[in-house]
Write a protein that holds these residues in place. Sequence first.
Motif, PDB file in Angstrom:
ATOM      1  N   LEU A  36      51.868  27.468  61.041  1.00 44.53           N
ATOM      2  CA  LEU A  36      50.822  28.649  60.567  1.00 44.53           C
ATOM      3  C   LEU A  36      50.301  28.337  58.969  1.00 44.53           C
ATOM      4  O   LEU A  36      51.120  27.602  58.195  1.00 44.53           O
ATOM      5  N   PRO A  37      49.111  28.749  58.934  1.00 38.35           N
ATOM      6  CA  PRO A  37      48.696  28.661  57.659  1.00 38.35           C
ATOM      7  C   PRO A  37      49.250  29.605  56.783  1.00 38.35           C
ATOM      8  O   PRO A  37      49.639  30.786  57.014  1.00 38.35           O
ATOM      9  N   VAL A  38      49.463  29.112  55.389  1.00 41.69           N
ATOM     10  CA  VAL A  38      49.994  30.135  54.406  1.00 41.69           C
ATOM     11  C   VAL A  38      49.130  30.290  53.225  1.00 41.69           C
ATOM     12  O   VAL A  38      48.501  29.676  52.791  1.00 41.69           O
ATOM     13  N   PHE A  39      49.010  31.467  52.999  1.00 37.66           N
ATOM     14  CA  PHE A  39      48.146  32.190  52.110  1.00 37.66           C
ATOM     15  C   PHE A  39      48.929  32.649  50.799  1.00 37.66           C
ATOM     16  O   PHE A  39      49.833  33.654  51.261  1.00 37.66           O
ATOM     17  N   THR A  40      48.620  32.794  49.498  1.00 35.32           N
ATOM     18  CA  THR A  40      49.558  33.672  48.683  1.00 35.32           C
ATOM     19  C   THR A  40      48.503  34.866  48.395  1.00 35.32           C
ATOM     20  O   THR A  40      47.395  35.112  48.442  1.00 35.32           O
ATOM     21  N   LEU A  41      49.326  36.075  48.200  1.00 40.19           N
ATOM     22  CA  LEU A  41      48.922  37.093  47.718  1.00 40.19           C
ATOM     23  C   LEU A  41      49.509  37.765  46.286  1.00 40.19           C
ATOM     24  O   LEU A  41      50.712  37.799  46.310  1.00 40.19           O
ATOM     25  N   GLY A  42      48.718  37.761  45.411  1.00 37.61           N
ATOM     26  CA  GLY A  42      49.365  38.073  44.140  1.00 37.61           C
ATOM     27  C   GLY A  42      48.965  39.588  43.669  1.00 37.61           C
ATOM     28  O   GLY A  42      47.930  40.201  44.203  1.00 37.61           O
ATOM     29  N   VAL A  43      50.141  40.218  43.316  1.00 36.31           N
ATOM     30  CA  VAL A  43      50.123  41.536  43.095  1.00 36.31           C
ATOM     31  C   VAL A  43      50.534  41.980  41.696  1.00 36.31           C
ATOM     32  O   VAL A  43      51.219  41.506  41.184  1.00 36.31           O
ATOM     33  N   ILE A  44      49.543  42.880  40.973  1.00 34.83           N
ATOM     34  CA  ILE A  44      49.710  43.191  39.558  1.00 34.83           C
ATOM     35  C   ILE A  44      51.177  43.958  39.650  1.00 34.83           C
ATOM     36  O   ILE A  44      51.487  44.922  40.501  1.00 34.83           O
ATOM     37  N   GLY A  84      46.549  36.083  33.711  1.00 32.72           N
ATOM     38  CA  GLY A  84      46.742  34.575  33.492  1.00 32.72           C
ATOM     39  C   GLY A  84      46.468  33.751  34.488  1.00 32.72           C
ATOM     40  O   GLY A  84      45.657  32.831  35.025  1.00 32.72           O
ATOM     41  N   ARG A  85      47.428  34.068  35.593  1.00 33.37           N
ATOM     42  CA  ARG A  85      47.590  33.327  36.719  1.00 33.37           C
ATOM     43  C   ARG A  85      46.378  33.884  37.649  1.00 33.37           C
ATOM     44  O   ARG A  85      45.631  33.002  38.536  1.00 33.37           O
ATOM     45  N   LEU A  86      45.775  34.914  37.542  1.00 33.21           N
ATOM     46  CA  LEU A  86      44.731  35.352  38.212  1.00 33.21           C
ATOM     47  C   LEU A  86      43.476  34.826  37.991  1.00 33.21           C
ATOM     48  O   LEU A  86      42.573  34.181  38.652  1.00 33.21           O
ATOM     49  N   LEU A  87      43.358  34.780  36.553  1.00 31.86           N
ATOM     50  CA  LEU A  87      41.890  34.237  35.960  1.00 31.86           C
ATOM     51  C   LEU A  87      41.802  32.600  36.303  1.00 31.86           C
ATOM     52  O   LEU A  87      40.723  32.223  36.145  1.00 31.86           O
ATOM     53  N   SER A  88      42.992  31.895  36.430  1.00 30.89           N
ATOM     54  CA  SER A  88      43.077  30.563  36.695  1.00 30.89           C
ATOM     55  C   SER A  88      42.560  30.458  38.050  1.00 30.89           C
ATOM     56  O   SER A  88      42.440  29.209  38.436  1.00 30.89           O
ATOM     57  N   GLY A  89      42.554  31.262  39.001  1.00 26.58           N
ATOM     58  CA  GLY A  89      42.398  31.144  40.437  1.00 26.58           C
ATOM     59  C   GLY A  89      43.477  30.918  41.065  1.00 26.58           C
ATOM     60  O   GLY A  89      43.203  30.239  42.435  1.00 26.58           O
ATOM     61  N   GLU A  90      44.906  31.085  40.866  1.00 27.06           N
ATOM     62  CA  GLU A  90      45.810  30.614  41.373  1.00 27.06           C
ATOM     63  C   GLU A  90      45.964  31.153  42.859  1.00 27.06           C
ATOM     64  O   GLU A  90      46.416  30.743  43.760  1.00 27.06           O
ATOM     65  N   SER A 107      35.595  34.555  35.981  1.00 29.59           N
ATOM     66  CA  SER A 107      36.336  33.263  35.573  1.00 29.59           C
ATOM     67  C   SER A 107      36.646  32.330  36.882  1.00 29.59           C
ATOM     68  O   SER A 107      36.685  31.349  36.771  1.00 29.59           O
ATOM     69  N   ALA A 108      36.796  33.076  37.967  1.00 29.20           N
ATOM     70  CA  ALA A 108      37.216  32.243  39.167  1.00 29.20           C
ATOM     71  C   ALA A 108      36.595  32.527  40.620  1.00 29.20           C
ATOM     72  O   ALA A 108      36.526  31.945  41.493  1.00 29.20           O
ATOM     73  N   GLY A 109      35.449  33.465  40.432  1.00 30.94           N
ATOM     74  CA  GLY A 109      34.823  33.723  41.507  1.00 30.94           C
ATOM     75  C   GLY A 109      35.349  34.739  42.691  1.00 30.94           C
ATOM     76  O   GLY A 109      34.645  34.890  43.944  1.00 30.94           O
ATOM     77  N   TYR A 110      36.307  35.554  42.403  1.00 26.70           N
ATOM     78  CA  TYR A 110      37.089  36.173  43.133  1.00 26.70           C
ATOM     79  C   TYR A 110      36.122  37.440  43.536  1.00 26.70           C
ATOM     80  O   TYR A 110      35.204  37.821  42.791  1.00 26.70           O
ATOM     81  N   VAL A 220      37.467  56.386  37.719  1.00 22.43           N
ATOM     82  CA  VAL A 220      36.731  55.027  38.335  1.00 22.43           C
ATOM     83  C   VAL A 220      37.252  54.506  39.672  1.00 22.43           C
ATOM     84  O   VAL A 220      38.442  55.139  40.038  1.00 22.43           O
ATOM     85  N   SER A 221      36.494  53.537  40.342  1.00 22.26           N
ATOM     86  CA  SER A 221      36.992  53.060  41.521  1.00 22.26           C
ATOM     87  C   SER A 221      38.452  52.502  41.558  1.00 22.26           C
ATOM     88  O   SER A 221      38.801  52.083  40.534  1.00 22.26           O
ATOM     89  N   ALA A 222      39.139  52.716  42.696  1.00 24.79           N
ATOM     90  CA  ALA A 222      40.294  52.258  42.656  1.00 24.79           C
ATOM     91  C   ALA A 222      40.625  50.910  42.936  1.00 24.79           C
ATOM     92  O   ALA A 222      39.633  49.929  43.049  1.00 24.79           O
ATOM     93  N   HIS A 223      42.036  50.556  42.787  1.00 27.26           N
ATOM     94  CA  HIS A 223      42.346  48.975  42.889  1.00 27.26           C
ATOM     95  C   HIS A 223      41.746  48.289  43.956  1.00 27.26           C
ATOM     96  O   HIS A 223      42.136  48.561  45.215  1.00 27.26           O
ATOM     97  N   PRO A 224      41.156  47.055  43.954  1.00 25.75           N
ATOM     98  CA  PRO A 224      40.808  46.491  45.206  1.00 25.75           C
ATOM     99  C   PRO A 224      41.631  45.085  45.512  1.00 25.75           C
ATOM    100  O   PRO A 224      42.367  44.562  44.693  1.00 25.75           O
ATOM    101  N   PHE A 225      41.722  44.730  46.741  1.00 24.36           N
ATOM    102  CA  PHE A 225      41.870  43.309  47.345  1.00 24.36           C
ATOM    103  C   PHE A 225      41.080  42.541  47.032  1.00 24.36           C
ATOM    104  O   PHE A 225      39.813  42.974  47.443  1.00 24.36           O
ATOM    105  N   ALA A 226      41.301  41.322  46.400  1.00 19.90           N
ATOM    106  CA  ALA A 226      40.016  40.413  46.106  1.00 19.90           C
ATOM    107  C   ALA A 226      40.639  39.137  46.859  1.00 19.90           C
ATOM    108  O   ALA A 226      41.587  38.604  47.029  1.00 19.90           O
ATOM    109  N   VAL A 227      39.473  38.626  47.099  1.00 18.98           N
ATOM    110  CA  VAL A 227      39.713  37.101  47.801  1.00 18.98           C
ATOM    111  C   VAL A 227      39.078  36.016  46.894  1.00 18.98           C
ATOM    112  O   VAL A 227      38.101  35.998  46.457  1.00 18.98           O
ATOM    113  N   HIS A 228      39.884  34.618  46.935  1.00 21.90           N
ATOM    114  CA  HIS A 228      39.236  33.540  46.122  1.00 21.90           C
ATOM    115  C   HIS A 228      38.155  32.887  46.925  1.00 21.90           C
ATOM    116  O   HIS A 228      38.204  32.842  48.190  1.00 21.90           O
ATOM    117  N   PRO A 229      37.154  32.250  46.426  1.00 22.59           N
ATOM    118  CA  PRO A 229      36.188  31.471  47.281  1.00 22.59           C
ATOM    119  C   PRO A 229      36.534  30.598  48.064  1.00 22.59           C
ATOM    120  O   PRO A 229      35.672  30.042  48.887  1.00 22.59           O
TER     121      PRO A 229
END
Length: 286
Positions: A36-44, A84-90, A107-110, A220-229
């Motif tokens: 199975l493919p594995v994807f990471t989900l970073g959460v604030i 820091g980890r988000l802006l580096s595109g982790e 910074s990372a195209g999210y 303001v608009s609520a927290h989003p889920f975002a995806v790396h390019p």
Amino acid sequence: MTSKKQSSFFNACLTCLLLLTSLQIAYTSISSAEDLPVFTLGVIPQFKMHRMHAIWQPVIKNLEKRTGFKIKLIVPNSIPEFEGRLLSGEFDFAYMNPYEVLLANKSAGYLPVAFDKSRKLQGIIVAKKNGDIRDISQLDGKDVAFPSFNALGASLLVRAELKDKHNITVNSRYLRSHDSVYFNVVQGNISAGGGVQKSLANQPSMLQSKLKVIYKTQEVSAHPFAVHPRIKKNISQHFYQALLDMSQTPDGLKKLERIPLSSISPAKLTDYKALSNMQLHRYYSQ
């Protein structure tokens, strides 16, 4: 060969066949799980770590069933570490505050993929219910706590409005989490604290009863889920559809509401462009 011996031989063969079949099924299951493919989900990290995992692990398990891929939950120890980890595109996928999605895009195209359109993010200032602080005008020169330097609702919006709209200067103290802010206000260690309504609502009722909201920022608009390019579009669409499907079942919605999310809508970068006009970079720390 006697009938009795034939029967014993047949039973032995049947047992061996069943054993081999079971082993084959187990091996296939293990192989399938490993493939199975594995994807990471970073959460604030908005709360203490045990609460974050209690909220998010049931959501992750539900999403895994719906998507067919593995999701590794990553909750950093602090908001600055997360940023820091988000802006580096982790992270492959991430759940972040609205201002962070603008920074992460640059910074990372999210790109944002989902949010709760029915909710708005609004900063609040709380004080001790039976304390001396009744109005924000009393906070000039006082110690005020925030969960982090860059928390949007609980820190950036609050500090910006105190200074820009009310010309109030406070001594900012950063305590790593919303929980710590509320606790220290109740304990009388700090005059007031910045937060958001959803984190306040997640506090124990005993603690909530000892706090009062003395100020609310603009919405303001609520927290989003975002995806790396780097994530393919069909995977991103599958992730969004799983969130949407989850929100449309009673059990799934109950899990999402703990985040809290009460509905799922597609998100676009333009949903957050209004934040660019607030000049929050003056209060943001790299």
